[in-house]
Enzyme design. Structure first.
Site, PDB file in Angstrom:
ATOM      1  N   HIS A  51      -1.874   9.057 -10.053  1.00 24.44           N
ATOM      2  CA  HIS A  51      -1.597   7.823 -10.181  1.00 24.44           C
ATOM      3  C   HIS A  51       0.225   7.754 -10.610  1.00 24.44           C
ATOM      4  CE1 HIS A  51      -5.483   6.599 -10.000  1.00 24.44           C
ATOM      5  NE2 HIS A  51      -5.224   5.321  -9.795  1.00 24.44           N
TER       6      HIS A  51
ATOM      7  N   GLN B 160      28.194   8.441  -5.571  1.00 26.14           N
ATOM      8  CA  GLN B 160      27.466   7.988  -4.366  1.00 26.14           C
ATOM      9  C   GLN B 160      27.039   8.899  -3.316  1.00 26.14           C
ATOM     10  OE1 GLN B 160      29.207   3.617  -3.969  1.00 26.14           O
ATOM     11  NE2 GLN B 160      30.298   4.608  -5.256  1.00 26.14           N
TER      12      GLN B 160
ATOM     13  N   ARG C 275       5.644  32.119  -6.955  1.00 24.75           N
ATOM     14  CA  ARG C 275       4.286  31.365  -6.942  1.00 24.75           C
ATOM     15  C   ARG C 275       4.242  30.584  -5.924  1.00 24.75           C
ATOM     16  NH1 ARG C 275       4.140  29.570 -13.255  1.00 24.75           N
ATOM     17  NH2 ARG C 275       3.240  31.495 -14.036  1.00 24.75           N
TER      18      ARG C 275
ATOM     19  N   ASN D 295      27.793   4.199   6.373  1.00 19.11           N
ATOM     20  CA  ASN D 295      26.973   3.603   7.196  1.00 19.11           C
ATOM     21  C   ASN D 295      27.835   2.705   8.392  1.00 19.11           C
ATOM     22  OD1 ASN D 295      24.607   3.275   8.679  1.00 19.11           O
ATOM     23  ND2 ASN D 295      24.245   1.312   7.659  1.00 19.11           N
TER      24      ASN D 295
ATOM     25  N   GLU E  69      35.082  -1.011  -2.291  1.00 17.33           N
ATOM     26  CA  GLU E  69      36.446  -0.462  -2.436  1.00 17.33           C
ATOM     27  C   GLU E  69      37.682  -1.069  -2.014  1.00 17.33           C
ATOM     28  OE1 GLU E  69      36.396   3.753  -2.072  1.00 17.33           O
ATOM     29  OE2 GLU E  69      35.570   3.532  -0.271  1.00 17.33           O
TER      30      GLU E  69
ATOM     31  N   SER F 232       0.947  -1.079  -0.051  1.00 15.19           N
ATOM     32  CA  SER F 232       0.068   0.075  -0.001  1.00 15.19           C
ATOM     33  C   SER F 232       0.895   1.304  -0.032  1.00 15.19           C
ATOM     34  CB  SER F 232      -0.937   0.018   1.378  1.00 15.19           C
ATOM     35  OG  SER F 232      -1.428   1.503   1.307  1.00 15.19           O
TER      36      SER F 232
ATOM     37  N   ASP G 246      -0.111   4.042   0.560  1.00 11.46           N
ATOM     38  CA  ASP G 246      -0.565   5.108   1.838  1.00 11.46           C
ATOM     39  C   ASP G 246       0.191   4.735   3.104  1.00 11.46           C
ATOM     40  OD1 ASP G 246      -2.240   6.270  -0.410  1.00 11.46           O
ATOM     41  OD2 ASP G 246      -3.933   4.793   0.347  1.00 11.46           O
TER      42      ASP G 246
END
Length: 761
Positions: free
Chosen positions: A290, A656, A193, A524, A622, A156, A158
């Site tokens: 969509h 990256q 705008r 990370n 690497e 889903s 949502d």
């Protein structure tokens, strides 16, 4: 897994809507099912295909799910089915399944689809009795297929299903929204705008809320928290104030199900007319529609769907006749199994709360992720006037340290604005610790960080310099500017830098202040943190590049690509990137390998190339090996694959680290920096209240008892959760390997899970 025997074929079903990321779940279920010895069937066109039978139900093969990870929607189709809502339709569906020996169902869909599957399970024995009485199946067949097992996965966009932090497709939908918002912001800025954007979310405002956080929208309207009476005037005042502060554009995001306190719809046209009438601003409306359902799945969705698919197969294999239907969910970073109907009932309870105008209950029932997002948006969206600000005489400095990472600027913006809201004076330090020692420090205001959320790199400037050589000068600058707390956003250099400042406390009292590190690095590799700001953006860059590289070989058969990723000595990007891109192998420093392993991989690819698999992908961290370099592996594969496949190599490099931050990194950076500033405020107030001369505190992430593998040389934490994904990656690449089921999810009750979540906040 080898000890778990398959009991019957596994059935895969889709229903109602298309959701980006579904194909990754299809691939994982099929390949994990085949891996454990089960037969796996596709049901084309959802429940309609199950009712109609015939060619709609086909056995799946390993090769039938190749090259589908990057494809949006669902390759086996999806359709609404009125027939399945009738008893006669479910009876025909039961006959079609029994005829093929299918008693395990894996259903991907929303709460309606999963509720229908559970009803089918509850009626199963009665349906079989009817089929026996009508003579369509034998008594023996009824006994063999007496139990129906169901596992659900939630698809889903949502993110409206209670019990899981994220549903399949949500992150990809956020990518589509943010791509449009970023593009609109450039034209809105040019023409001064106001844009009103409608995003999906008929009953749930998750997409609107997170999009607003990720782009720094001026106003957001969601069904779970309708604006209070008089909101029209408040919104116009805020838009006017922002224009007065020389902000050239306004963004208002509206969920399609947005309502007011009287449960009346708030439409985009209503808002446009309001802004034009009250302010006279040039206003445009954009309805994304969509577009949000389509496109290429994000790296997060591919990994989530793959993990859920494998967990679903394990749940089916372990199910007994008394096991209730369950749904595979994500709680934090862990896959869990929850009773399906408990989750469905809680999801329905949210709508009931909204209908009864119990909006605070609706937000609470949505779960901790939704609550945190809403609280953070409230904290950042309203700029208090000076008289409303709490009195504080504290100065807080913010700096970036280490390599740039996408999402750093979102974290700085959040920290500055939360700090100002808490009553502190915020200072920005340019160029990390190097700029700190040179006195490159200036006060930063609320408006100075406007528009920073979507910008990549580091606008403050960042360097890898550690503070040890400049301790005295940094202490002097701390004293000159009367800095009472430090917020350092960065990678491993930031981690080491704070440890050096902590070690210098005995010599310099200036460092006896609250110091917090917010992890931000593509590698990370920060101890104490599962994820770092920038890693998700880097993963998406790797995944997108791998998709393009594989596509480049669409006209060239039998080609293998060797791709080098960043990460230093940490193999996170290579491993998780390989899982998201569907790679055949990933070489990392944490898992030593030798020439025999390389030779085995070449032979494995050679065998696959002789079948219908025409492209191969190999990722290499690497610094995974000093001797087995990218060039060496490329030459080895080229030589050993002669006559079967040719080889190409690609070093992804600093692409990256660049680019606009992903929605996840924007949201993560915003929330974690806000939490860090709130922690600093708490400690400063404690210090002020107790009147202590020195404050010897430091955030958990930089406590000295956290131990490294190889210590500072290789910069790898002792514990790395993502290493558990490596067997999964190998299984999905058709390697024979062991898979530890001790870490698989166990059935929990959603009430108990919610209690754990609440206690953790």
């Amino acid at each position: 897994v080898g000890n778990i025997l398959s009991k019957s074929p596994v059935f895969l079903s889709y229903f109602v809507f298309l959701h980006v990321g579904m194909n990754a779940a299809v691939r994982a279920v099929v390949r994990m099912g085949i891996y454990v010895g089960a037969k796996v069937y596709f049901i084309h066109e959802g429940y309609q295909g199950m009712v109609d039978g015939g060619d709609n139900i086909k056995e799946a093969s390993w090769e039938s799910v190749s090259s589908m990870l990057q494809v949006g929607g669902t390759v086996i189709g999806s359709a609404r089915c009125k027939d399945f809502r009738t008893h006669e339709g479910r009876l025909r569906a039961a006959l079609n399944l029994v005829q093929r020996g299918i008693t395990n169902l894996c259903v991907i869909g929303g709460d309606g689809s999963l509720t229908g599957a559970n009803l089918f399970r509850e009626e199963w024995s009665g349906l079989l009795d009817e089929l026996v009485q009508s003579g369509e199946i034998s008594e023996e067949a009824s006994q063999i297929h007496s139990a129906l097992h169901i596992v659900g996965m939630v698809g889903s966009i949502d993110n409206d299903f209670c019990g899981t932090d994220m549903t399949i497709g949500t992150d990809s939908a956020l990518h589509r929204i943010i791509e449009v918002v970023d593009a609109i912001m450039t034209t809105a800025q040019s023409h001064q705008r106001t844009f009103v954007l409608e995003v999906m979310g008929r009953h749930c405002g998750y997409l609107a809320l997170v999009s607003a956080l990720a782009c720094g929208a001026d106003w957001v309207l969601i069904p779970e928290m309708p604006p209070k009476d008089g909101w029209e005037e408040q919104m116009c005042n805020k838009l006017s104030e922002n224009r007065a502060d020389k902000k050239r554009l306004n963004i208002i995001i509206v969920a399609e199900g947005a309502i007011d306190q009287s449960n009346k719809p708030i439409t985009t046209e209503l808002i446009k007319d309001l802004v034009v009438r009250c302010l006279g601003f040039d206003t445009r409306v954009t309805i994304l529609g969509h577009v949000q359902r389509g496109g290429t799945p994000s790296a997060f969705d591919r990994i989530l769907a793959s993990r859920m698919g494998v967990e679903a197969v394990l749940a089916l294999l372990e199910a007994s006749p008394g096991t209730p239907a369950c749904v595979v969910s994500l709680c934090g970073n862990q896959a869990v199994r929850l009773p399906l109907m408990e989750c469905v009932q809680m999801t329905q309870e949210v709508q009931k709360a909204m209908d009864e105008k119990r909006f605070e209950d609706a937000v609470r029932l949505r779960g901790r992720s939704f609550e945190n997002n809403l609280n953070t948006y409230k904290l950042l969206s309203h700029r208090k006037i000076d008289s409303e600000l709490p009195h504080s005489s504290f100065n807080v400095a913010v700096l970036n340290v280490g390599a740039p990472a996408a999402g750093m600027n979102a974290a700085v913006r959040s920290a500055v604005r939360v700090g100002i809201t808490e009553g502190h004076t915020m200072f920005a330090v340019s160029d990390g610790f190097e700029g700190f020692c040179k006195g490159q420090i200036k006060e930063i205001k609320w408006g100075d960080v406007g528009g920073w959320t979507g910008q990549g790199g580091s606008l403050l400037g960042t360097k890898r310099t550690l503070p040890a050589k400049h301790i005295d000068k940094i202490a002097e600058q701390m004293r000159i500017h009367n800095i009472n707390a430090l917020l350092v956003i960065g990678g491993f250099e930031a981690y080491l830098g704070l440890m050096e400042l902590q070690a210098a406390r005995s010599k310099h009292a200036e460092f006896c202040v609250p110091m917090v590190m917010v992890p931000a690095t593509v590698s990370n590799n920060i101890p104490g943190s599962d994820l770092s700001i920038g890693a998700d953006t880097a993963l998406n860059a790797i995944t997108d590049t791998c998709d393009r590289i594989k596509q480049s070989a669409s006209g060239t058969k039998r080609r293998v690509f060797i791709i080098e990723t960043m990460g230093g000595y940490c193999g996170y990007l290579a491993t998780v990137g390989a899982l998201a891109a569907g790679a055949d192998a990933a070489y990392i420093y944490e898992e030593p390998f030798d020439i025999r392993d390389l030779q085995s991989n070449v032979e494995h690819l050679t065998e696959k190339m002789k079948t219908s698999i025409q492209r191969g992908l190999v990722l290499r961290n690497e610094n995974c090996s000093e001797n087995y370099t990218t060039d060496f592996i490329y030459q080895l594969y080229s030589e050993e694959g002669k006559g079967v496949f040719d080889c190409r190599k690609n070093v992804l490099g600093h692409m990256q680290q660049g680019g606009a931050p992903s929605p996840f990194d924007r949201n993560f950076g915003t929330k974690i920096a806000a939490k860090a500033m709130q922690w600093i405020s708490k400690k400063l107030k404690e210090f002020y209240r107790t009147g202590k001369e020195k404050l010897d505190v430091v955030w958990d992430c930089v406590k000295s008892e956290l131990i490294f593998v190889r210590q500072k040389t290789h910069r790898i934490p002792k514990e790395q959760w993502w290493l558990r994904l490596r067997p999964l990656m190998k299984i999905l690449a058709k390697y024979k390997t062991s898979y530890d089921v001790s870490d698989s999810g166990q059935l929990e009750h959603i009430v108990r899970l919610r209690a754990k979540d609440i206690s953790a906040i």
